[in-house]
Design a protein around this motif. Structure first.
Motif: not given
Length: 526
Positions: A268-274, A279-291, A401-409
């Motif tokens: 469950x912890x690794x599923x949650x980390x993924x 959701x997190x890394x891909x979305x927040x990468x656009x915040x500086x561009x929006x700003x 968590x790293x793989x989740x971030x990579x796929x998310x981006x």
């Protein structure tokens, strides 16, 4: 591992220095990239400067975690420092973008060894109760590096040269290695005898992961998602992953022990980390561009727009470790995921009329939720396993968590581009003027260049009134696409909330001294 003869203060100092600079490296390079591109003239391949580091660092994480369980942490940490320092030095000497990409790959191997081993060593030298406090502190250090990184990077580039963003790692990396060498000089490895290295696992796992990351990086850019190259990349990754899974069930010392997934906390912890990474890394990468592109933040300020979120994350990481001593993992994770999801929803409501202050408040809320979740994931996994397995389970947590971030981006970047293209085509369709229809249709085919037009509107050689109409239309389309990205990320976080509720009733046990005291008299009577 016998920790009685380890100098904790010296080791902690070495770990903090090593983690700070290896984490900071991920943000410093982004700040200096415009200058590097201008000097090395490699705009068409500059994304590989980040991708090369990501591929090598992600690939090495689970392998080094397992090897450290077998042969000890100290020697692999020192090896990681040496590789990271050599890679940093080589990056500083790069004369072409191709050289920098290769050298970043070398640097990534070292960085991929340092990050999980730092957290594993913390798990080794502290009790379950102490881990909650120190993992929170280390989470804060990671966040602090993200805040300071762009500032240091900008200062070095402006005052000296971009080469120094890599050279600064050398003395501090060596200092970290020396402190670990001294502090863990008398490390005793509990596991003895001839260990069986999972060579078949390594030679199937590495190419499977590389094919996946290369496919995600290039699909939609260099070839279509539905195409022969896409089939070869993703099909090859799937086949090798299946072979790897079968090998791991037979190996005596598997890199990723499939049986670990029978543990509820681990799965469950690794599923949650993924999902959090997805959701997190891909979305927040656009915040500086929006700003910068929508709210008009200057290029100088753009590098530090995430500072409120990171400060909030640091604060939450520290207090989250304390809260864990009183509440169950499920409670902290669920609350943290709900706050993060609420922050995502608020970010999805941002538009052309939003203020900078509103954006910063929403980022603070989002960062606080993430700060509660991220250290808890690591603490819970480490506390669920004996110390001789800490390397494998800690690196697995970092890996997922790293793989989740990579796929998310990759996924959310595709969502952004597809939505933006659709919005621009809709705008073109509603144009009565044939010339404007043709202009917007052309812009819809070049979504990658739309952000550049937002920050450099002078590139549009049009009458001022027409230019203003075009820029406003692009801003509206970009803002609505930004909303879609965060709503998509919110779906992943929603699934994560469900997973958090399934964690179980586990919590940190604080009565170890009492148990030990009770055990001694019983042992004596025997």
């Amino acid at each position: 591992m016998n920790t009685e003869r380890i100098n904790r203060n010296v080791v902690l100092t070495g770990l903090i220095i090593g983690m700070f600079f290896s984490a900071m490296e991920q943000t410093v390079v982004g700040t200096a990239m415009p200058t590097i591109i201008g000097e090395l003239h490699g705009f068409s391949i500059f994304a590989w400067v980040t991708t090369a580091y990501l591929i090598t660092s992600t690939t090495v994480v689970p392998i080094i975690g397992k090897l450290s369980d077998m042969y000890g942490r100290r020697k692999f940490y020192l090896l990681g420092v040496i590789i990271f320092v050599i890679g940093s030095g080589l990056c500083a000497t790069a004369q072409t973008m191709e050289q920098l990409i290769w050298y970043r790959g070398i640097q990534g191997i070292g960085g991929g060894m340092l990050m999980p081993l730092s957290q594993t060593i913390v798990g080794d030298i502290f009790t379950a109760e102490q881990r909650a406090k120190w993992q929170g502190v280390f989470g804060g250090i990671f966040g602090l590096s993200s805040v300071i990184g762009p500032l240091i990077g900008g200062a070095l580039v402006d005052a000296i040269s971009w080469h120094w963003i890599f050279l600064i790692n050398v003395p501090f990396g060596l200092l970290s290695g020396i402190l670990i060498f001294i502090g863990m000089k008398h490390e005793i490895i509990a596991k003895k005898g001839n260990a069986n290295i999972d060579y078949l696992g390594i030679i199937t796992f590495v190419p499977a992961l590389v094919l996946l990351l290369l496919g995600l990086t290039n699909a939609g850019k260099n070839f279509d998602w539905v195409s022969i190259p896409s089939f070869l990349y993703f099909g090859g990754a799937i086949v090798l992953t299946l072979i790897f899974g079968w090998i791991e069930t037979k190996a005596k010392e598997p890199i990723i022990d499939i049986r670990l997934f029978k543990n509820r906390v681990f799965s469950t912890m690794n599923g949650l980390g993924f999902l959090l990474g997805l959701g997190m890394f891909g979305a927040i990468s656009f915040v500086p561009m929006f700003m910068q592109g929508i709210l008009g933040v200057s290029p100088t300020q753009a590098g530090s727009t995430m500072t409120p979120m990171m400060i909030s994350m640091i604060f939450a990481s520290i207090i989250g470790g304390r809260i864990l001593l009183k509440l169950r993992y499920r409670t902290v994770l669920t609350v943290g995921m709900l706050i993060t999801a609420f922050g995502f929803y608020l970010m999805s409501t941002m538009g052309l009329d939003s203020s900078k202050l509103t954006a910063y408040i929403y980022m603070i809320i989002m960062g606080f939720g993430m700060g509660l979740v991220m250290p808890t994931l690591m603490i819970a996994v480490q506390n669920a396993f004996p110390k001789h397995q800490l390397g494998a389970v800690t690196s697995a947590s970092t890996f997922f968590r790293s793989i989740g971030g990579t796929i998310g981006i990759t996924v959310l970047n595709t969502v952004m581009n597809e939505t933006l293209q659709s919005k621009m085509e809709t705008i073109a369709h509603h144009q009565a003027n044939p010339m404007m229809k043709k202009l917007f249709s052309a812009l819809a085919e070049k979504t990658d260049s739309l952000f550049s037009l937002l920050i450099h509107p002078e590139a549009l050689k049009l009458p001022e009134t027409v230019k203003a109409t075009v820029i406003t239309s692009i801003q509206k389309a970009w803002s609505e696409s930004f909303t879609t990205v965060f709503l998509t990320g919110l779906i992943f976080l929603g699934i994560g909330i469900i997973v958090a509720l399934c964690v179980g009733s586990g919590k940190i046990e604080r009565d170890e001294p009492k148990k030990a005291a009770k055990a001694k008299p019983e042992a004596a009577t025997e």
